[in-house]
Design an enzyme around this catalytic site. Structure first.
Site, PDB file in Angstrom:
ATOM      1  N   SER A   1      -1.585   1.746  -7.284  1.00  0.00           N
ATOM      2  CA  SER A   1      -1.381   0.525  -6.495  1.00  0.00           C
ATOM      3  C   SER A   1      -0.899  -0.562  -7.442  1.00  0.00           C
ATOM      4  CB  SER A   1      -2.710   0.099  -5.870  1.00  0.00           C
ATOM      5  OG  SER A   1      -2.642  -1.236  -5.405  1.00  0.00           O
TER       6      SER A   1
ATOM      7  N   TYR B 231     -11.852  -1.392  -5.704  1.00  0.00           N
ATOM      8  CA  TYR B 231     -10.455  -0.959  -5.606  1.00  0.00           C
ATOM      9  C   TYR B 231      -9.692  -1.326  -6.882  1.00  0.00           C
ATOM     10  CZ  TYR B 231      -5.988   0.071  -3.318  1.00  0.00           C
ATOM     11  OH  TYR B 231      -4.761   0.607  -2.973  1.00  0.00           O
TER      12      TYR B 231
HETATM   13  P1  NAD Z   1      -4.411   5.266   4.779  1.00  0.00           P
HETATM   14  O1  NAD Z   1      -5.777   4.700   4.928  1.00  0.00           O
HETATM   15  O2  NAD Z   1      -3.421   5.082   5.870  1.00  0.00           O
HETATM   16  O3  NAD Z   1      -4.515   6.827   4.453  1.00  0.00           O
HETATM   17  C1  NAD Z   1      -5.417   7.284   3.515  1.00  0.00           C
HETATM   18  C2  NAD Z   1      -5.519   8.767   3.638  1.00  0.00           C
HETATM   19  O4  NAD Z   1      -6.534   9.209   2.736  1.00  0.00           O
HETATM   20  C3  NAD Z   1      -5.936   9.212   5.029  1.00  0.00           C
HETATM   21  O5  NAD Z   1      -5.286  10.430   5.321  1.00  0.00           O
HETATM   22  C4  NAD Z   1      -7.427   9.432   4.881  1.00  0.00           C
HETATM   23  O6  NAD Z   1      -7.926  10.362   5.814  1.00  0.00           O
HETATM   24  C5  NAD Z   1      -7.482   9.967   3.461  1.00  0.00           C
HETATM   25  N1  NAD Z   1      -8.778   9.853   2.844  1.00  0.00           N
HETATM   26  C6  NAD Z   1      -9.530   8.745   2.652  1.00  0.00           C
HETATM   27  N2  NAD Z   1     -10.687   9.073   2.068  1.00  0.00           N
HETATM   28  C7  NAD Z   1     -10.664  10.427   1.898  1.00  0.00           C
HETATM   29  C8  NAD Z   1     -11.560  11.360   1.347  1.00  0.00           C
HETATM   30  N3  NAD Z   1     -12.761  10.986   0.885  1.00  0.00           N
HETATM   31  N4  NAD Z   1     -11.208  12.656   1.314  1.00  0.00           N
HETATM   32  C9  NAD Z   1     -10.010  13.058   1.794  1.00  0.00           C
HETATM   33  N5  NAD Z   1      -9.117  12.214   2.328  1.00  0.00           N
HETATM   34  C10 NAD Z   1      -9.453  10.926   2.387  1.00  0.00           C
HETATM   35  O7  NAD Z   1      -3.862   4.718   3.403  1.00  0.00           O
HETATM   36  P2  NAD Z   1      -2.388   4.569   2.814  1.00  0.00           P
HETATM   37  O8  NAD Z   1      -2.013   3.169   2.972  1.00  0.00           O
HETATM   38  O9  NAD Z   1      -1.495   5.638   3.286  1.00  0.00           O
HETATM   39  O10 NAD Z   1      -2.745   4.768   1.262  1.00  0.00           O
HETATM   40  C11 NAD Z   1      -2.592   6.000   0.594  1.00  0.00           C
HETATM   41  C12 NAD Z   1      -2.728   5.713  -0.897  1.00  0.00           C
HETATM   42  O11 NAD Z   1      -1.791   4.698  -1.255  1.00  0.00           O
HETATM   43  C13 NAD Z   1      -4.099   5.209  -1.314  1.00  0.00           C
HETATM   44  O12 NAD Z   1      -4.469   5.780  -2.552  1.00  0.00           O
HETATM   45  C14 NAD Z   1      -3.887   3.712  -1.443  1.00  0.00           C
HETATM   46  O13 NAD Z   1      -4.772   3.127  -2.367  1.00  0.00           O
HETATM   47  C15 NAD Z   1      -2.454   3.674  -1.931  1.00  0.00           C
HETATM   48  N6  NAD Z   1      -1.805   2.383  -1.661  1.00  0.00           N
HETATM   49  C16 NAD Z   1      -1.485   1.992  -0.389  1.00  0.00           C
HETATM   50  C17 NAD Z   1      -0.864   0.761  -0.190  1.00  0.00           C
HETATM   51  C18 NAD Z   1      -0.454   0.271   1.187  1.00  0.00           C
HETATM   52  O14 NAD Z   1       0.036  -0.869   1.291  1.00  0.00           O
HETATM   53  N7  NAD Z   1      -0.618   1.047   2.239  1.00  0.00           N
HETATM   54  C19 NAD Z   1      -0.596  -0.050  -1.282  1.00  0.00           C
HETATM   55  C20 NAD Z   1      -0.941   0.371  -2.553  1.00  0.00           C
HETATM   56  C21 NAD Z   1      -1.547   1.600  -2.730  1.00  0.00           C
END
Ligand code: NAD
Length: 266
Positions: free
Chosen positions: A149, A162
């Site tokens: 991130s 986080y």
């Molecule tokens: P999201 O919440 O839409 O999806 C997260 C996914 O991880 C889901 O499929 C959920 O079921 C799964 N998950 C969560 N905890 C879990 C566990 N204990 N075991 C197995 N699966 C689990 O999130 P996203 O926005 O798609 O984010 C995905 C990654 O990208 C994360 O690591 C997040 O930190 C990173 N990220 C996202 C953003 C953003 O703006 N969306 C920005 C920076 C980083």
């Protein structure tokens, strides 16, 4: 030769954690379109079944559902074994599962802090451990991509777990990359900025909040999942064959300090 066998990731076996929605789901669709076999993970198999139906047919073999909680050691070990046995190997591990909990830092609980660290840090380490063991025992090259991130670099008040977890990812990448580079195993991260995913619905679907948020981003818009998948694909491909230990920020300039766009400090 089938149509799919000429695709960019034909015959590649790729495991993606946290694939039931958001960035992980898009990555699974993307790599499958490019010919890969994908093993998709989330805690519950039923959350992955709709995605499995949407995946393009791989150039060879079948896609897999490997359900399990990435914060539980037994689950991670089983998920990794199911993917390795089911595929008979693994080319790319994408540690994407992640979560965050909002709380003023003076009120943070042991349970919540550890819950975030368990998914975002320990789960990543446990997945990497299994993949590295497999690649070393079989004298194979490998590739790990961790979804970090911008908060690897930019502090995130009220989200101490986080911030701490994504900061840790930066050094996990660098440490593993140095330890395994000599074996042809590469380890990198992508670091997304604000991306249009379900967790950001509250502002991406509200025009006023959208404008208020977008002005903090030098490119004046959130990123699309596709733009993260593109970066993952670059790190998974031979086009990045000499790159390891890096975090690729995919953030529309968010880490360039938008407040300095106009000169206010001198
Ligand atoms: P999201 O919440 O839409 O999806 C997260 C996914 O991880 C889901 O499929 C959920 O079921 C799964 N998950 C969560 N905890 C879990 C566990 N204990 N075991 C197995 N699966 C689990 O999130 P996203 O926005 O798609 O984010 C995905 C990654 O990208 C994360 O690591 C997040 O930190 C990173 N990220 C996202 C953003 C953003 O703006 N969306 C920005 C920076 C980083």
């Amino acid at each position: 030769m089938t149509e799919n066998s000429s695709k960019r990731f034909a015959n590649k076996k790729i495991l993606i954690t946290g694939a039931s929605q958001g960035i992980g789901e898009d990555a699974a669709l993307y790599f499958a379109r490019e010919g890969a076999q994908v093993a998709i993970n989330a805690r519950k198999a039923e959350k992955l079944e709709p995605l499995l139906k949407k995946l393009a047919k791989p150039a060879a073999g079948e896609h897999l559902i490997v359900a399990g909680d990435m914060s539980v050691e037994e689950d991670v070990d089983r998920v990794m074994k199911e993917a390795l046995d089911g595929f008979g190997g693994l080319d790319v591990l994408i540690c994407n599962a992640g979560m965050q909990i909002e709380c003023p830092s003076e009120d943070i609980t042991f349970k919540d802090f550890n819950a975030v660290m368990a998914v975002n840090v320990t789960g990543v380490v446990l997945c990497a451990r299994a993949a590295l063991k497999y690649w070393r025992e079989n004298e194979r090259e490998g590739n790990i991509i961790i979804n970090s991130s911008v908060h690897q670099q930019v502090p995130k008040p009220h989200y101490l777990g986080y911030s701490a977890s994504k900061g840790a990812v930066g050094n996990i990448v660098r440490t593993l990359a140095l330890e395994y580079a000599r074996y042809g195993i590469r380890v990198n991260a992508v670091a997304p900025g604000a991306i249009v995913t379900p967790i950001n619905d509250a502002w991406t679907k509200d025009p006023e909040k959208y404008d208020a948020t977008a002005k903090h981003i030098p490119m004046r818009r959130p990123g699309e999942c596709r733009e993260i998948s593109d970066a993952m694909a670059f790190l998974a491909s031979k086009e990045s064959s000499y790159i390891t230990g890096q975090t690729l920020f995919v953030d529309g300039g968010l880490t360039l300090y938008a407040d300095f766009e106009q000169n206010w400090s001198s």
